[in-house]
Design a protein around this motif. Sequence first.
Motif, PDB file in Angstrom:
ATOM      1  N   ASP A  51     -16.674 -37.905 -17.474  1.00  0.00           N
ATOM      2  CA  ASP A  51     -17.712 -37.726 -16.453  1.00  0.00           C
ATOM      3  C   ASP A  51     -17.236 -36.973 -15.220  1.00  0.00           C
ATOM      4  O   ASP A  51     -18.032 -36.691 -14.329  1.00  0.00           O
ATOM      5  N   ILE A  52     -15.943 -36.632 -15.154  1.00  0.00           N
ATOM      6  CA  ILE A  52     -15.405 -35.947 -13.975  1.00  0.00           C
ATOM      7  C   ILE A  52     -15.742 -34.459 -13.997  1.00  0.00           C
ATOM      8  O   ILE A  52     -15.960 -33.846 -12.946  1.00  0.00           O
ATOM      9  N   LEU A  53     -15.796 -33.886 -15.199  1.00  0.00           N
ATOM     10  CA  LEU A  53     -16.108 -32.467 -15.368  1.00  0.00           C
ATOM     11  C   LEU A  53     -16.985 -32.340 -16.602  1.00  0.00           C
ATOM     12  O   LEU A  53     -16.540 -32.613 -17.717  1.00  0.00           O
ATOM     13  N   ALA A  95     -10.704 -35.046  -8.103  1.00  0.00           N
ATOM     14  CA  ALA A  95     -10.219 -35.819  -9.249  1.00  0.00           C
ATOM     15  C   ALA A  95      -9.627 -34.903 -10.317  1.00  0.00           C
ATOM     16  O   ALA A  95      -8.612 -35.223 -10.943  1.00  0.00           O
ATOM     17  N   TYR A  99     -12.181 -39.785 -19.065  1.00  0.00           N
ATOM     18  CA  TYR A  99     -12.423 -38.944 -17.897  1.00  0.00           C
ATOM     19  C   TYR A  99     -13.567 -37.953 -18.122  1.00  0.00           C
ATOM     20  O   TYR A  99     -13.703 -36.977 -17.390  1.00  0.00           O
ATOM     21  N   THR A 115     -20.154 -25.853  -4.670  1.00  0.00           N
ATOM     22  CA  THR A 115     -18.920 -26.473  -5.162  1.00  0.00           C
ATOM     23  C   THR A 115     -18.544 -25.974  -6.555  1.00  0.00           C
ATOM     24  O   THR A 115     -17.402 -26.124  -6.978  1.00  0.00           O
ATOM     25  N   THR A 116     -19.517 -25.401  -7.269  1.00  0.00           N
ATOM     26  CA  THR A 116     -19.236 -24.913  -8.634  1.00  0.00           C
ATOM     27  C   THR A 116     -19.506 -23.424  -8.821  1.00  0.00           C
ATOM     28  O   THR A 116     -18.752 -22.742  -9.516  1.00  0.00           O
ATOM     29  N   ASP A 133     -25.405 -24.602  -5.805  1.00  0.00           N
ATOM     30  CA  ASP A 133     -24.306 -25.572  -5.680  1.00  0.00           C
ATOM     31  C   ASP A 133     -23.005 -24.824  -5.396  1.00  0.00           C
ATOM     32  O   ASP A 133     -22.358 -24.310  -6.307  1.00  0.00           O
ATOM     33  N   TYR A 144     -21.083 -29.840 -13.603  1.00  0.00           N
ATOM     34  CA  TYR A 144     -20.753 -30.785 -12.533  1.00  0.00           C
ATOM     35  C   TYR A 144     -19.251 -31.001 -12.535  1.00  0.00           C
ATOM     36  O   TYR A 144     -18.635 -31.151 -13.588  1.00  0.00           O
ATOM     37  N   MET A 145     -18.648 -31.031 -11.349  1.00  0.00           N
ATOM     38  CA  MET A 145     -17.204 -31.244 -11.265  1.00  0.00           C
ATOM     39  C   MET A 145     -16.848 -32.035 -10.019  1.00  0.00           C
ATOM     40  O   MET A 145     -17.328 -31.734  -8.915  1.00  0.00           O
ATOM     41  N   ASP A 146     -16.015 -33.046 -10.202  1.00  0.00           N
ATOM     42  CA  ASP A 146     -15.384 -33.762  -9.097  1.00  0.00           C
ATOM     43  C   ASP A 146     -14.056 -33.063  -8.852  1.00  0.00           C
ATOM     44  O   ASP A 146     -13.045 -33.374  -9.491  1.00  0.00           O
TER      45      ASP A 146
END
Length: 318
Positions: free
Chosen positions: A187-189, A212, A185, A152-153, A150, A207-209
């Motif tokens: 569920d964003i990180l 946001a 918040y 993104t992370t 992944d 997991y990270m948005d």
Amino acid sequence: MYARIAGTGSYLPEHILTNAALAERVDTSDEWIASRTGIRQRHLAADNEATSDMALKAAERALVAAETTADEVDLIIVATTTPDQSFPSTACTVQDKLGLHGFPAFDVQAVCAGFVYALSVADAMIKSGAARCAVVIGAERLSNLLNWEDRTTCVLFGDGAGAVVLKASSEPGILASKLRADGRYRDILKAPGHLKQGQIEGSPWIYMDGGAVFKFAVRALADVAKETLEAAGIDQADVDWLVPHQANLRIIESTAKHLHLSMDKVIVTVDKHGNTSAASIPLALDEGVRSGRIKRGQTVLLEGIGGGFAWGSVLFKY
């Protein structure tokens, strides 16, 4: 009575993973990572290197810097989201490795805001008379939570530890702190995996948005920093150094801009070790002290935000 930082210390694992080396494992590049995050490399713990091992080394270096012996310590707080095990706490393990026993030792879990949370708790305990010499540590082995497929992370995080020795003093030390959290918040990180009947239930990976997180972080950090300054009766212009959570250079620059602080007054180490969560602020603080930039008598502002969301800020005279 004040709680004053008497010494700082840090530790980074020997193994360095550069952006170029990471690009051989995942579809990314040094230019892509550096331009978006400011990160050039990160340190990864050895297979046999636990969070408590890194925490111990940072603590020992902080004790030396503070000219303090281990037997003077009467409180240990470890900020971590990657403990050695579910329980006992990493702080109890560090206490044992220091050859100590009998006084409070516990962990604080506020992810990237963990160190400011832990420092605030230690400050309150010293001011109340419950302790006189605390070792406050931020330590993380985030590589355990990374999905190396992944991009993104996995490009963002690294391992390491930082520590301070906090002592009771009649001289000004920690002047003010503000802590905040908002579980809406959550569920964003997150890293939602957990043990259930001997098995991991849910994803064990971070997991990270990112978008946001960025949007929320800049405003939240600027606001809590201003609240902390107001509580201490200190003007923004009187801050000598800002030591922010080292997550992303863009967030650091945007926060400094909101506080009307020049980047010349900001300690930046994210390029050297990436986002080390609770370890990042004490790592940067130790770098600032050992490089000679942060000097005795100067006013220093710490701030961090992490999953939860949890965030906070601490203002002190070094």
